[in-house]
Scaffold this active site. Structure first.
Site, PDB file in Angstrom:
ATOM      1  N   LYS A  22       0.838  -1.212   0.000  1.00  0.00           N
ATOM      2  CA  LYS A  22       0.000   0.000   0.000  1.00  0.00           C
ATOM      3  C   LYS A  22       0.866   1.253   0.000  1.00  0.00           C
ATOM      4  CE  LYS A  22      -1.837   1.863   3.973  1.00  0.00           C
ATOM      5  NZ  LYS A  22      -1.641   3.305   4.102  1.00  0.00           N
ATOM      6  N   ASN A  23       1.831   1.315   0.917  1.00  0.00           N
ATOM      7  CA  ASN A  23       2.559   2.566   1.089  1.00  0.00           C
ATOM      8  C   ASN A  23       3.559   2.857  -0.035  1.00  0.00           C
ATOM      9  OD1 ASN A  23       1.010   3.192   3.254  1.00  0.00           O
ATOM     10  ND2 ASN A  23       2.514   2.595   4.806  1.00  0.00           N
ATOM     11  N   ARG A  92      -4.301  10.149   3.549  1.00  0.00           N
ATOM     12  CA  ARG A  92      -3.117  10.950   3.831  1.00  0.00           C
ATOM     13  C   ARG A  92      -2.266  11.146   2.571  1.00  0.00           C
ATOM     14  NH1 ARG A  92      -2.705  14.490   7.321  1.00  0.00           N
ATOM     15  NH2 ARG A  92      -0.566  15.147   7.646  1.00  0.00           N
ATOM     16  N   CYS A 116      -5.779   8.488   8.647  1.00  0.00           N
ATOM     17  CA  CYS A 116      -6.085   7.941   9.978  1.00  0.00           C
ATOM     18  C   CYS A 116      -5.761   8.960  11.069  1.00  0.00           C
ATOM     19  CB  CYS A 116      -5.257   6.685  10.241  1.00  0.00           C
ATOM     20  SG  CYS A 116      -5.765   5.249   9.312  1.00  0.00           S
ATOM     21  N   ARG A 121       0.052  14.711  12.706  1.00  0.00           N
ATOM     22  CA  ARG A 121       0.453  14.517  11.321  1.00  0.00           C
ATOM     23  C   ARG A 121       0.749  15.828  10.561  1.00  0.00           C
ATOM     24  NH1 ARG A 121      -2.293   9.174   8.868  1.00  0.00           N
ATOM     25  NH2 ARG A 121      -0.166   8.957   8.122  1.00  0.00           N
ATOM     26  N   PRO A 122       1.683  16.643  11.079  1.00  0.00           N
ATOM     27  CA  PRO A 122       2.041  17.870  10.363  1.00  0.00           C
ATOM     28  C   PRO A 122       2.769  17.553   9.054  1.00  0.00           C
ATOM     29  CG  PRO A 122       3.565  17.505  12.178  1.00  0.00           C
ATOM     30  CD  PRO A 122       2.523  16.419  12.263  1.00  0.00           C
ATOM     31  N   ILE A 123       2.803  18.535   8.130  1.00  0.00           N
ATOM     32  CA  ILE A 123       3.567  18.330   6.883  1.00  0.00           C
ATOM     33  C   ILE A 123       4.622  19.428   6.721  1.00  0.00           C
ATOM     34  CG2 ILE A 123       1.836  16.966   5.645  1.00  0.00           C
ATOM     35  CD1 ILE A 123       1.132  19.548   4.081  1.00  0.00           C
ATOM     36  N   ASP A 305       3.455   0.550  12.283  1.00  0.00           N
ATOM     37  CA  ASP A 305       2.237  -0.002  11.678  1.00  0.00           C
ATOM     38  C   ASP A 305       1.957  -1.439  12.130  1.00  0.00           C
ATOM     39  OD1 ASP A 305       2.112   2.396  10.376  1.00  0.00           O
ATOM     40  OD2 ASP A 305       2.940   1.652   8.495  1.00  0.00           O
ATOM     41  N   ILE A 327       6.469   6.994  17.302  1.00  0.00           N
ATOM     42  CA  ILE A 327       6.228   7.718  16.033  1.00  0.00           C
ATOM     43  C   ILE A 327       4.933   8.541  16.081  1.00  0.00           C
ATOM     44  CG2 ILE A 327       6.048   7.521  13.498  1.00  0.00           C
ATOM     45  CD1 ILE A 327       8.695   6.352  14.421  1.00  0.00           C
ATOM     46  N   ARG A 397      -9.147  -0.095   3.603  1.00  0.00           N
ATOM     47  CA  ARG A 397      -8.239   0.892   3.003  1.00  0.00           C
ATOM     48  C   ARG A 397      -6.859   0.304   2.778  1.00  0.00           C
ATOM     49  NH1 ARG A 397      -7.142   5.371   6.517  1.00  0.00           N
ATOM     50  NH2 ARG A 397      -5.456   5.400   4.995  1.00  0.00           N
TER      51      ARG A 397
HETATM   52  N1  EPU Z   1       6.406  14.496  10.916  1.00  0.00           N
HETATM   53  C1  EPU Z   1       6.548  15.840  11.192  1.00  0.00           C
HETATM   54  N2  EPU Z   1       6.536  16.705  10.143  1.00  0.00           N
HETATM   55  C2  EPU Z   1       6.393  16.309   8.858  1.00  0.00           C
HETATM   56  C3  EPU Z   1       6.248  14.928   8.583  1.00  0.00           C
HETATM   57  C4  EPU Z   1       6.265  14.039   9.644  1.00  0.00           C
HETATM   58  O1  EPU Z   1       6.665  16.249  12.349  1.00  0.00           O
HETATM   59  O2  EPU Z   1       6.402  17.166   7.967  1.00  0.00           O
HETATM   60  C5  EPU Z   1       6.410  13.526  12.021  1.00  0.00           C
HETATM   61  C6  EPU Z   1       5.060  12.821  12.160  1.00  0.00           C
HETATM   62  O3  EPU Z   1       4.159  13.562  12.937  1.00  0.00           O
HETATM   63  C7  EPU Z   1       5.474  11.513  12.811  1.00  0.00           C
HETATM   64  C8  EPU Z   1       6.869  11.247  12.226  1.00  0.00           C
HETATM   65  O4  EPU Z   1       7.323  12.502  11.713  1.00  0.00           O
HETATM   66  O5  EPU Z   1       5.583  11.689  14.193  1.00  0.00           O
HETATM   67  C9  EPU Z   1       6.927  10.217  11.105  1.00  0.00           C
HETATM   68  O6  EPU Z   1       6.023  10.571  10.091  1.00  0.00           O
HETATM   69  P1  EPU Z   1       6.205  10.151   8.558  1.00  0.00           P
HETATM   70  O7  EPU Z   1       6.196  11.394   7.751  1.00  0.00           O
HETATM   71  O8  EPU Z   1       7.360   9.226   8.436  1.00  0.00           O
HETATM   72  O9  EPU Z   1       4.873   9.366   8.292  1.00  0.00           O
HETATM   73  P2  EPU Z   1       3.963   9.429   6.996  1.00  0.00           P
HETATM   74  O10 EPU Z   1       4.800   9.555   5.789  1.00  0.00           O
HETATM   75  O11 EPU Z   1       2.850  10.389   7.169  1.00  0.00           O
HETATM   76  C10 EPU Z   1       4.067   6.864   6.523  1.00  0.00           C
HETATM   77  C11 EPU Z   1       3.055   5.779   6.347  1.00  0.00           C
HETATM   78  C12 EPU Z   1       2.431   5.448   7.692  1.00  0.00           C
HETATM   79  C13 EPU Z   1       3.529   5.021   8.658  1.00  0.00           C
HETATM   80  C14 EPU Z   1       4.598   6.117   8.746  1.00  0.00           C
HETATM   81  C15 EPU Z   1       5.779   5.715   9.606  1.00  0.00           C
HETATM   82  C16 EPU Z   1       2.241   6.223   4.127  1.00  0.00           C
HETATM   83  C17 EPU Z   1       1.127   6.694   3.263  1.00  0.00           C
HETATM   84  N3  EPU Z   1       2.012   6.260   5.433  1.00  0.00           N
HETATM   85  O12 EPU Z   1       3.340   7.987   7.042  1.00  0.00           O
HETATM   86  O13 EPU Z   1       1.569   4.349   7.465  1.00  0.00           O
HETATM   87  O14 EPU Z   1       2.987   4.808   9.942  1.00  0.00           O
HETATM   88  O15 EPU Z   1       5.088   6.442   7.430  1.00  0.00           O
HETATM   89  O16 EPU Z   1       6.366   4.559   9.128  1.00  0.00           O
HETATM   90  O17 EPU Z   1       3.278   5.809   3.633  1.00  0.00           O
HETATM   91  C18 EPU Z   1      -0.302   2.986   7.808  1.00  0.00           C
HETATM   92  O18 EPU Z   1       0.014   2.391   6.770  1.00  0.00           O
HETATM   93  O19 EPU Z   1      -1.165   2.563   8.615  1.00  0.00           O
HETATM   94  C19 EPU Z   1       0.371   4.243   8.121  1.00  0.00           C
HETATM   95  C20 EPU Z   1      -0.104   5.136   8.989  1.00  0.00           C
END
Ligand code: EPU
Length: 418
Positions: A22-23, A92, A116, A121-123, A305, A327, A397
């Site tokens: 998926k990811n 997301r 979720c 989940r900031p970007i 996960d 995380i 999902r």
């Molecule tokens: N973070 C920030 N700022 C950012 C981005 C992230 O502070 O701009 C923080 C997040 O709040 C979190 C940490 O960094 O505490 C890690 O976040 P990351 O960006 O790595 O997560 P993501 O890309 O949003 C992906 C997977 C998630 C998985 C995480 C960690 C996808 C679509 N989602 O999320 O998968 O938990 O990496 O491995 O690839 C799932 O599949 O159930 C799922 C939630």
């Protein structure tokens, strides 16, 4: 609304074949729009998240054809327009359209991404990367606009090794002028899979899978044929289910190295495994499992996960285990429901303490998010009697044909529309 009904305590045996990740897929589908010609991505799982992303591409005018496990994307007729919330809030990963459209057109407008509820989940790191490449970001009334006169390669250090930010910056930088270096990049296998895809299209990316990724900008990306890697989280979830109620249950089409941290923990607990080049067999459910502690971490650490389904296994271990979630700040929503089923778990700050062994008994529970839902399925298969899981759409999902796959190995499971 969908719900799952599961009758527990049935032994599971046979083979479960793992689908594409998926990811990876949720990044590859938006990444395809960077091409000037048709791209084919095979082994894409048929789950709601990939369907929603294909719908977003079609909304933008691309031609998307799904043929069994392949998705063929022709972006030639794509039009760069504002993507409204009705599309972006469904998942997301809609944020990957930011990097991809910025990389292609130097301009993108879209609503806030959904997903979720497992934390804030900031970007900010994604946006910081776009800005370093020369883009200007504005965020007004639920809408992001990211634009640049020119994208120029830059040195970017990520404060957190974020999966999403690493991929999004790669997408934005792949056609930028000059060289981009991402330091403290995330190392997840899905990042390697996306970099391979872009390279097949003509990009020049090296270092994916290490903490330093180098991207030399190119002018054009062309056609390619690419395969999605097996889903390590789906594989891990079924391996845990096998440890709970399997007998010679084979998890097939996996890359076992991607699951090292889970497999080491299972062995530590006393689960008997046979690991082949592309499969894992859980030989038998041991009568007594040892407790253990886990702490989630970025890859190759213990995957967040898998934390929720793994907690179910700890309920049958003989003693006290601890689960530390580093995380996501809100990834213990499954705990009240595990306790409702009969577990003995307390949560303090970011650590859950699981006192085992406990006997679970079926009741009505909720899938509060995707992996919490997977934990509920695992718990229901283990529990005595019948369990009903509401909000089951969360599970669909991320797990392709979960009902069919579990039924085929002996589970008593049905899905109902309510
Ligand atoms: N973070 C920030 N700022 C950012 C981005 C992230 O502070 O701009 C923080 C997040 O709040 C979190 C940490 O960094 O505490 C890690 O976040 P990351 O960006 O790595 O997560 P993501 O890309 O949003 C992906 C997977 C998630 C998985 C995480 C960690 C996808 C679509 N989602 O999320 O998968 O938990 O990496 O491995 O690839 C799932 O599949 O159930 C799922 C939630």
């Amino acid at each position: 609304m969908k719900k799952l009904r599961i009758e527990g305590k049935h032994e599971l045996t046979g083979t479960i074949r793992i689908s594409g990740a998926k990811n990876s897929s949720v990044a590859l589908i938006p990444a395809a729009l960077l091409a000037s010609e048709t791209v084919t991505i095979c082994n894409v799982p048929e789950i709601t998240d990939t369907d929603n992303l294909c719908n977003m591409l079609e909304f933008l005018g691309a031609t998307v054809r799904r043929a069994s496990e392949s998705v063929v994307i022709d972006p030639k007729t794509l039009e760069n327009k504002f993507i409204p919330e009705v599309y972006t809030k469904k998942l997301r990963a809609s944020y990957y359209f930011m990097g991809a459209l910025l990389g292609k057109y130097k301009h993108v407008e879209l609503s806030l991404p959904g997903g979720c509820s497992i934390g804030a989940r900031p970007i900010n790191l994604h946006l910081k990367g776009f800005e370093a490449l020369g883009a200007k970001v504005t965020n007004e009334k639920n809408k992001y606009t990211v634009e640049a006169k020119e994208l120029r390669g830059a040195n970017i250090y990520l404060d957190i090794a974020s999966v999403g930010a690493t991929i999004n910056i790669m997408l934005a930088a792949v056609k930028a002028k000059g060289t981009t270096i991402i330091d403290n990049a995330a190392k997840e296998p899905e990042i390697v899979n996306v970099a391979t895809f872009l390279n097949l299209m003509g990009a020049k990316i090296t270092g994916a899978g290490t903490s330093t990724i180098k991207i030399e900008g190119v002018d054009r990306l062309g056609k390619c044929f690419h395969e999605v890697i097996p889903d390590r989280i789906e594989a891990g979830t079924y391996t845990i289910i096998a440890a709970l109620c399997g007998h010679n249950l084979k998890i097939d089409n996996v890359i076992p190295e991607h699951l090292d941290s889970l497999l080491r923990k299972l062995e530590e607990m006393g689960v008997e495994l046979e690991v082949g080049s592309d499969y894992i067999i859980v030989l038998d459910r041991k009568k007594e499992l040892k407790p253990t502690n886990i702490k989630t971490a970025v890859y190759p650490g213990f995957a967040t996960d898998l934390q929720q389904p793994f907690t179910v296994l700890l309920t049958i271990a003989n003693g006290k285990s601890k689960v530390e979630e580093t995380i996501w700040e809100n990834r213990f929503m499954h705990i009240p429901y595990l306790n409702k089923l009969g577990a003995d778990i307390t949560v303090k700050n970011r650590t859950a303490t699981v006192q085992g062994p406990t006997e679970l008994k079926g009741c009505e529970v909720v899938a509060t998010d995707l992996r919490a839902g997977a934990a509920m399925v695992a718990a229901a298969l283990l529990a005595e009697g019948k369990t009903t899981i509401t909000n089951a759409e969360h599970i669909l999902r991320g797990y392709e044909q979960i009902v069919e796959k579990l039924k085929a190995v002996g589970a008593k499971i049905v899905i109902k529309e309510i």
